[in-house]
Write a protein that holds these residues in place. Sequence first.
Motif, PDB file in Angstrom:
ATOM      1  N   ASP A  20       0.836  -1.190   0.000  1.00  0.00           N
ATOM      2  CA  ASP A  20       0.000   0.000   0.000  1.00  0.00           C
ATOM      3  C   ASP A  20       0.881   1.253   0.000  1.00  0.00           C
ATOM      4  N   HIS A  21       0.285   2.416   0.197  1.00  0.00           N
ATOM      5  CA  HIS A  21       0.987   3.693   0.060  1.00  0.00           C
ATOM      6  C   HIS A  21       1.581   4.131   1.400  1.00  0.00           C
ATOM      7  N   LYS A  22       2.701   4.816   1.347  1.00  0.00           N
ATOM      8  CA  LYS A  22       3.274   5.362   2.576  1.00  0.00           C
ATOM      9  C   LYS A  22       2.392   6.510   3.079  1.00  0.00           C
ATOM     10  N   PRO A  23       2.483   6.849   4.367  1.00  0.00           N
ATOM     11  CA  PRO A  23       1.634   7.921   4.918  1.00  0.00           C
ATOM     12  C   PRO A  23       1.896   9.270   4.257  1.00  0.00           C
ATOM     13  N   THR A  24       0.803  10.016   4.040  1.00  0.00           N
ATOM     14  CA  THR A  24       0.919  11.356   3.452  1.00  0.00           C
ATOM     15  C   THR A  24       0.373  12.432   4.387  1.00  0.00           C
ATOM     16  N   GLY A  25      -0.347  12.027   5.428  1.00  0.00           N
ATOM     17  CA  GLY A  25      -0.991  12.983   6.320  1.00  0.00           C
ATOM     18  C   GLY A  25      -2.452  13.205   5.988  1.00  0.00           C
TER      19      GLY A  25
END
Length: 279
Positions: A189-194
């Motif tokens: 999945d995607h890394k955290p972006t906020g």
Amino acid sequence: MLESKRAQRQGKIAILGPRGTFSEEAAYRFMTSPALVLARDLEEIFNFVINGEVKFGVIPIENSIEGSVHLAQELLIKRDVKVYSEIILEINHCLLTLEGVSLKDIKEVISHPQALAQCKQLIRDLGAKTRNAPSTADAARGIRTKKLKNSAAIAPLASARLYNLKVLKENVQDVKENKTRFLVISQTDHKPTGKDKTSIILYLRNRPGALYEALKIFAENGINLTKIESRPSRRALGDYVFFIDLDGHRKEKNIKEVLENLRLTTSFLKVLGSYPRVE
């Protein structure tokens, strides 16, 4: 920012073939120059991703008019993939024909069953019969290759350009505010972006108050649910599986704690992944 992210993304991406579909348009929204791999069906997209033949796969998951794509949901339950991103696409259905064909000539309308269901008023006004096609683009391609002079396809503008068809009418769907949500699946999945969203699937224990207990965990921790949907689990009559989207990334401390608590109160929990939230 969005354009720079699109330009940075590279790799093969599987979509439901043929060319000229809304899935292709979604792929171009996700990646500037995608290396498209055309799949025969949704299951093949999952296989391509799991086997590492492509980095990403684009699957339709729900439409604002017709609801969820149940086959896609079923595959998300069974197959080992993660959700990397989501794409919201405005759907503009067009009525496509060969040159020289007018509305009064149309005796048959061909398209994917969901597209036909979204354009019932047009079909009634035409007094035409309908025929299902594997995809909207397949319908358009059939008009061109078979030279069907008394038929029309309901398909995207991209299909008109690809197969050199005349656009008799645009925006022929019954409800003009028509959107489809696509998921981009991958092995991670995607890394955290906020500004993230997390999708999960859960089965509840068969006892009174089970749903209340699960929802209470979210409420007590201040977690906003953006979607909750139930559908039959196919395990037993009256047994349901829940698809839930929530604000936040699975790596955030409070989301981690919520997911751990859910594991204790449910019979099954699958975290599909966390990814940037579409505003």
